[in-house]
Design an enzyme around this catalytic site. Sequence first.
Site, PDB file in Angstrom:
ATOM      1  N   LYS A  89    -125.892 -15.345 -31.151  1.00 35.72           N
ATOM      2  CA  LYS A  89    -126.654 -16.253 -30.304  1.00 35.72           C
ATOM      3  C   LYS A  89    -127.287 -15.439 -29.188  1.00 35.72           C
ATOM      4  CE  LYS A  89    -126.238 -20.579 -27.673  1.00 35.72           C
ATOM      5  NZ  LYS A  89    -125.310 -21.660 -27.285  1.00 35.72           N
ATOM      6  N   MET A 149    -130.716 -23.380 -25.013  1.00 33.77           N
ATOM      7  CA  MET A 149    -130.521 -22.131 -24.299  1.00 33.77           C
ATOM      8  C   MET A 149    -130.749 -20.897 -25.155  1.00 33.77           C
ATOM      9  SD  MET A 149    -129.765 -22.525 -21.133  1.00 33.77           S
ATOM     10  CE  MET A 149    -128.972 -20.962 -20.803  1.00 33.77           C
ATOM     11  N   GLY A 150    -130.446 -20.977 -26.441  1.00 40.64           N
ATOM     12  CA  GLY A 150    -130.491 -19.753 -27.234  1.00 40.64           C
ATOM     13  C   GLY A 150    -130.940 -19.965 -28.652  1.00 40.64           C
ATOM     14  N   GLY A 192    -131.318 -23.847 -29.946  1.00 34.67           N
ATOM     15  CA  GLY A 192    -130.943 -24.927 -29.047  1.00 34.67           C
ATOM     16  C   GLY A 192    -131.656 -24.769 -27.730  1.00 34.67           C
ATOM     17  N   ASP A 221    -119.202 -32.041 -25.332  1.00 31.26           N
ATOM     18  CA  ASP A 221    -120.278 -32.463 -26.239  1.00 31.26           C
ATOM     19  C   ASP A 221    -119.755 -32.530 -27.667  1.00 31.26           C
ATOM     20  OD1 ASP A 221    -122.809 -33.326 -26.858  1.00 31.26           O
ATOM     21  OD2 ASP A 221    -123.710 -31.336 -26.929  1.00 31.26           O
ATOM     22  N   VAL A 270    -130.027 -18.737 -32.638  1.00 28.68           N
ATOM     23  CA  VAL A 270    -128.900 -18.236 -33.415  1.00 28.68           C
ATOM     24  C   VAL A 270    -129.422 -17.575 -34.686  1.00 28.68           C
ATOM     25  CG1 VAL A 270    -126.728 -18.813 -34.537  1.00 28.68           C
ATOM     26  CG2 VAL A 270    -127.426 -20.049 -32.487  1.00 28.68           C
TER      27      VAL A 270
END
Length: 839
Positions: free
Chosen positions: A108, A90-91, A88, A228, A93
């Site tokens: 993550k 930010m990170g 995603g 979200d 997985v």
Amino acid sequence: MGNDTFDPDVHELEADRLSRALDLRDAGHSDWLEQACAGDPQAMDEVRAAVESADSLSPVFTSAFATDTRVGATISDRYLIQRRLGSGAMGVVYEAEDRSLDRRVAIKILRPGLMDQHRSVERFDREARAMAAVVHPAVLAIHDRGRTDDGEAYLVMELIAGQQLGALVEGLSEIVENSSEVDANVLRRALGFNLSSRDSYLRFAARWVAQLAAGLTEAHGAGVVHRDVKPSNVLIRRDGRAVLVDFGIAHLVDGVPLTAGDTSIGTPAFMAPELLASDRRVTPLSDVYGLAAVLYCLLALRPPYVGTPHEVLLAVATRSPIPLARLAPGLPRDLVAIVEKGMSRRPAQRYASAAELERDLRAFLDHRPVVARPVGPLRRALRRARHSKIAWGAGGALALVAAVLLTTTLRASYLAQRQATWLELSRHFPPNFTILNPENRVYVHESDRAAVAQLLDRAAAVCVDPLPTLLLRAFFRLDHGDNVGAAQDMAAIARHENTDFARKLAEAYARVAPGAAGSDAVDLTGLPEPRTARDRYLRAYHHLRAFEDPQAEALLDVEVVAAIPDAQGLLFALQVLDAYQPPERHQRALELHGAVLDYEDRIGTRTATSAHYVSYALGFANAYASALEVGLESIELAPRSHVNRTNAGWAAFALGEHDLARELLAVAADIRPNDVKPVETTIWTYVAEGDFDAALAVIDARGPMLDRVLPWWGEDLAGAVESYQALAHTHGAEKSPLAAAAVARAREHFERARALGNGGPATYFQQVLDAIDEADSQALIKALAVECSRDPRRLWLLRLLQQHFPEQLDTEPSESLRLLLQSIDRELTGARVVPHSER
């Protein structure tokens, strides 16, 4: 694909579609295929086939992400990384084995090098706190948190075997036309596994949302709003239970408006309308709307709103979604009523809590009466009328106070529409196209000029604040010889700003001689002092175009940046120049990166410009894989931006992806033939492969054009190429005839470059040539080791070092080698290094 068969237009279109499709799918968008092929539905079958078949993907994608060095590694002596599951914003997985408790988990990990330590911990702490605050079967459980050996923050979470709800809806929509047609066999095919219950699909949908509502009730009670809620953030376990995941933008309930640094508000198609307001407040009611929108999607087999992001934002701001009864005839009236109440555009008319929504869903499942009442034809007409200027215009008999309230509401809605449209258009503005070197500000291809002009015209037509957009267009027009158009834009700015400085600046533009072009054509002497923050922005931008960086930086104070978000972009341009300079280049790059992420949070999106700066900063921090990933994203936003392609090409080169680098750089050089950077990087890809003839051929082909910009450029670079050719033909203390000839040619090139105005060969090349001439292997090792220490990830240079390694080392070469080993150690451990000076 070689350059001789490269069709930029065709390949670029295909690459952009595939890149967008992959990004959207990995980010969990159920409508990834429709979004990727917006405007060309005939391409959907081809794109779907390409995405599903990894072997058929272009090297632009497969080569860039084929390897992940974390797979097979162990974190904290406990978690064995087994495979990458997805990524995603930010990170990343991964699936991992928890060796301590003998279980499979999901980990993550913050994207390597994305931000400095403080921001990494702060953002991961927020997600960890949000998830840890909620203990419920319908909310993903967090097991552990920590830091990897190289300093990256990570979260250990429950690993769920099952199906993503967004993928389920997509699969069902491909099999059937209506949710009422979904039987047990169809559901099993879409899920990939069988559910033990024999309930209908509609009852499964209601039960899943009821379970999620129970989980959100727990979250809201703990003071956490998810923000979200959407199908791609819901997983269906193999036992049939729904689980809510991804609390990455969760917010603590405090009833206050979102701050400038906390403006990520979710996914447009599932976003509550009130979140578009300038004073939007974070409350659980936005999650209630998101849950009802998820149920709408499950029943309609499509999101509530479809289209491009800005089309969806406009729809959310102005109208209700298509009624469910029209998309899925025959649905139970009570279930439709629940959706409509949960998705009411007015928060006060929704369920007051997720718990109330759950109670109505449980009542429906138990065949009891529900609180929600269906929206009849009259109520629906009144709802439409509330959002229709025509209907309100016909109601002239309404009280004056109602008319006033209506006017205010319509104006706010109208401005929200314009702002949403402008934001989507501005995301695609090419980075830095007005502050490049003057010779690179002009688009040489008419199609590129027309595309940028059209984009600026569309943005100028809808912008709420005309200053940033009209200023960009004025510069663009001036750079391309349209000084009349530039003067018109400046006059419009002066009328809007109504300050003495703006008026005098507009008069200076009006005095530009016919046929004159470029920033030098405007005489800015005698301008009054800029008094307001917006005046200072105007003046600072002109200083930056004239490369008067200290003057520009002095004007861009906190007040200016607060008044005009675009002013932050000008500061980034100045920070990029700082990132070039040693010492502490790595640290400066990380600071730039963190500042850009904060800017993206402030405006609520990623733009081609912000992606450019992110990629740039990551490249200077030697985080090349992440730099390439963001670079490809920036190309998607602005396909004909040469700076984005140049950045991505450099990152690909640094990763050893030479073919990909040359593809990207060839287009960059075509867009801006006067820019030396893409040409230089292309040359270095051939040098790294030992193909010196190809490298010299590029210089011969491009030299005549680029020598007009930098007269000594071709000679200096040819000297560097010949120096490496001499190294390639040198073995130990023996200097072969080929090496001697290459040394002689290198010295000749450097001497001609000196005569044309260059200061002579860099110290490094001088040392290499002297060492080869004198057969001094110790001096050669010293020079190579110091050069390698600047960026130890250049594997081709490390291989040259190994090739020339002597049996023993004297003191100075040993010290240089120690320096290199320290540099490698710092790179591998993620420490913030102080790099050596650029040559």
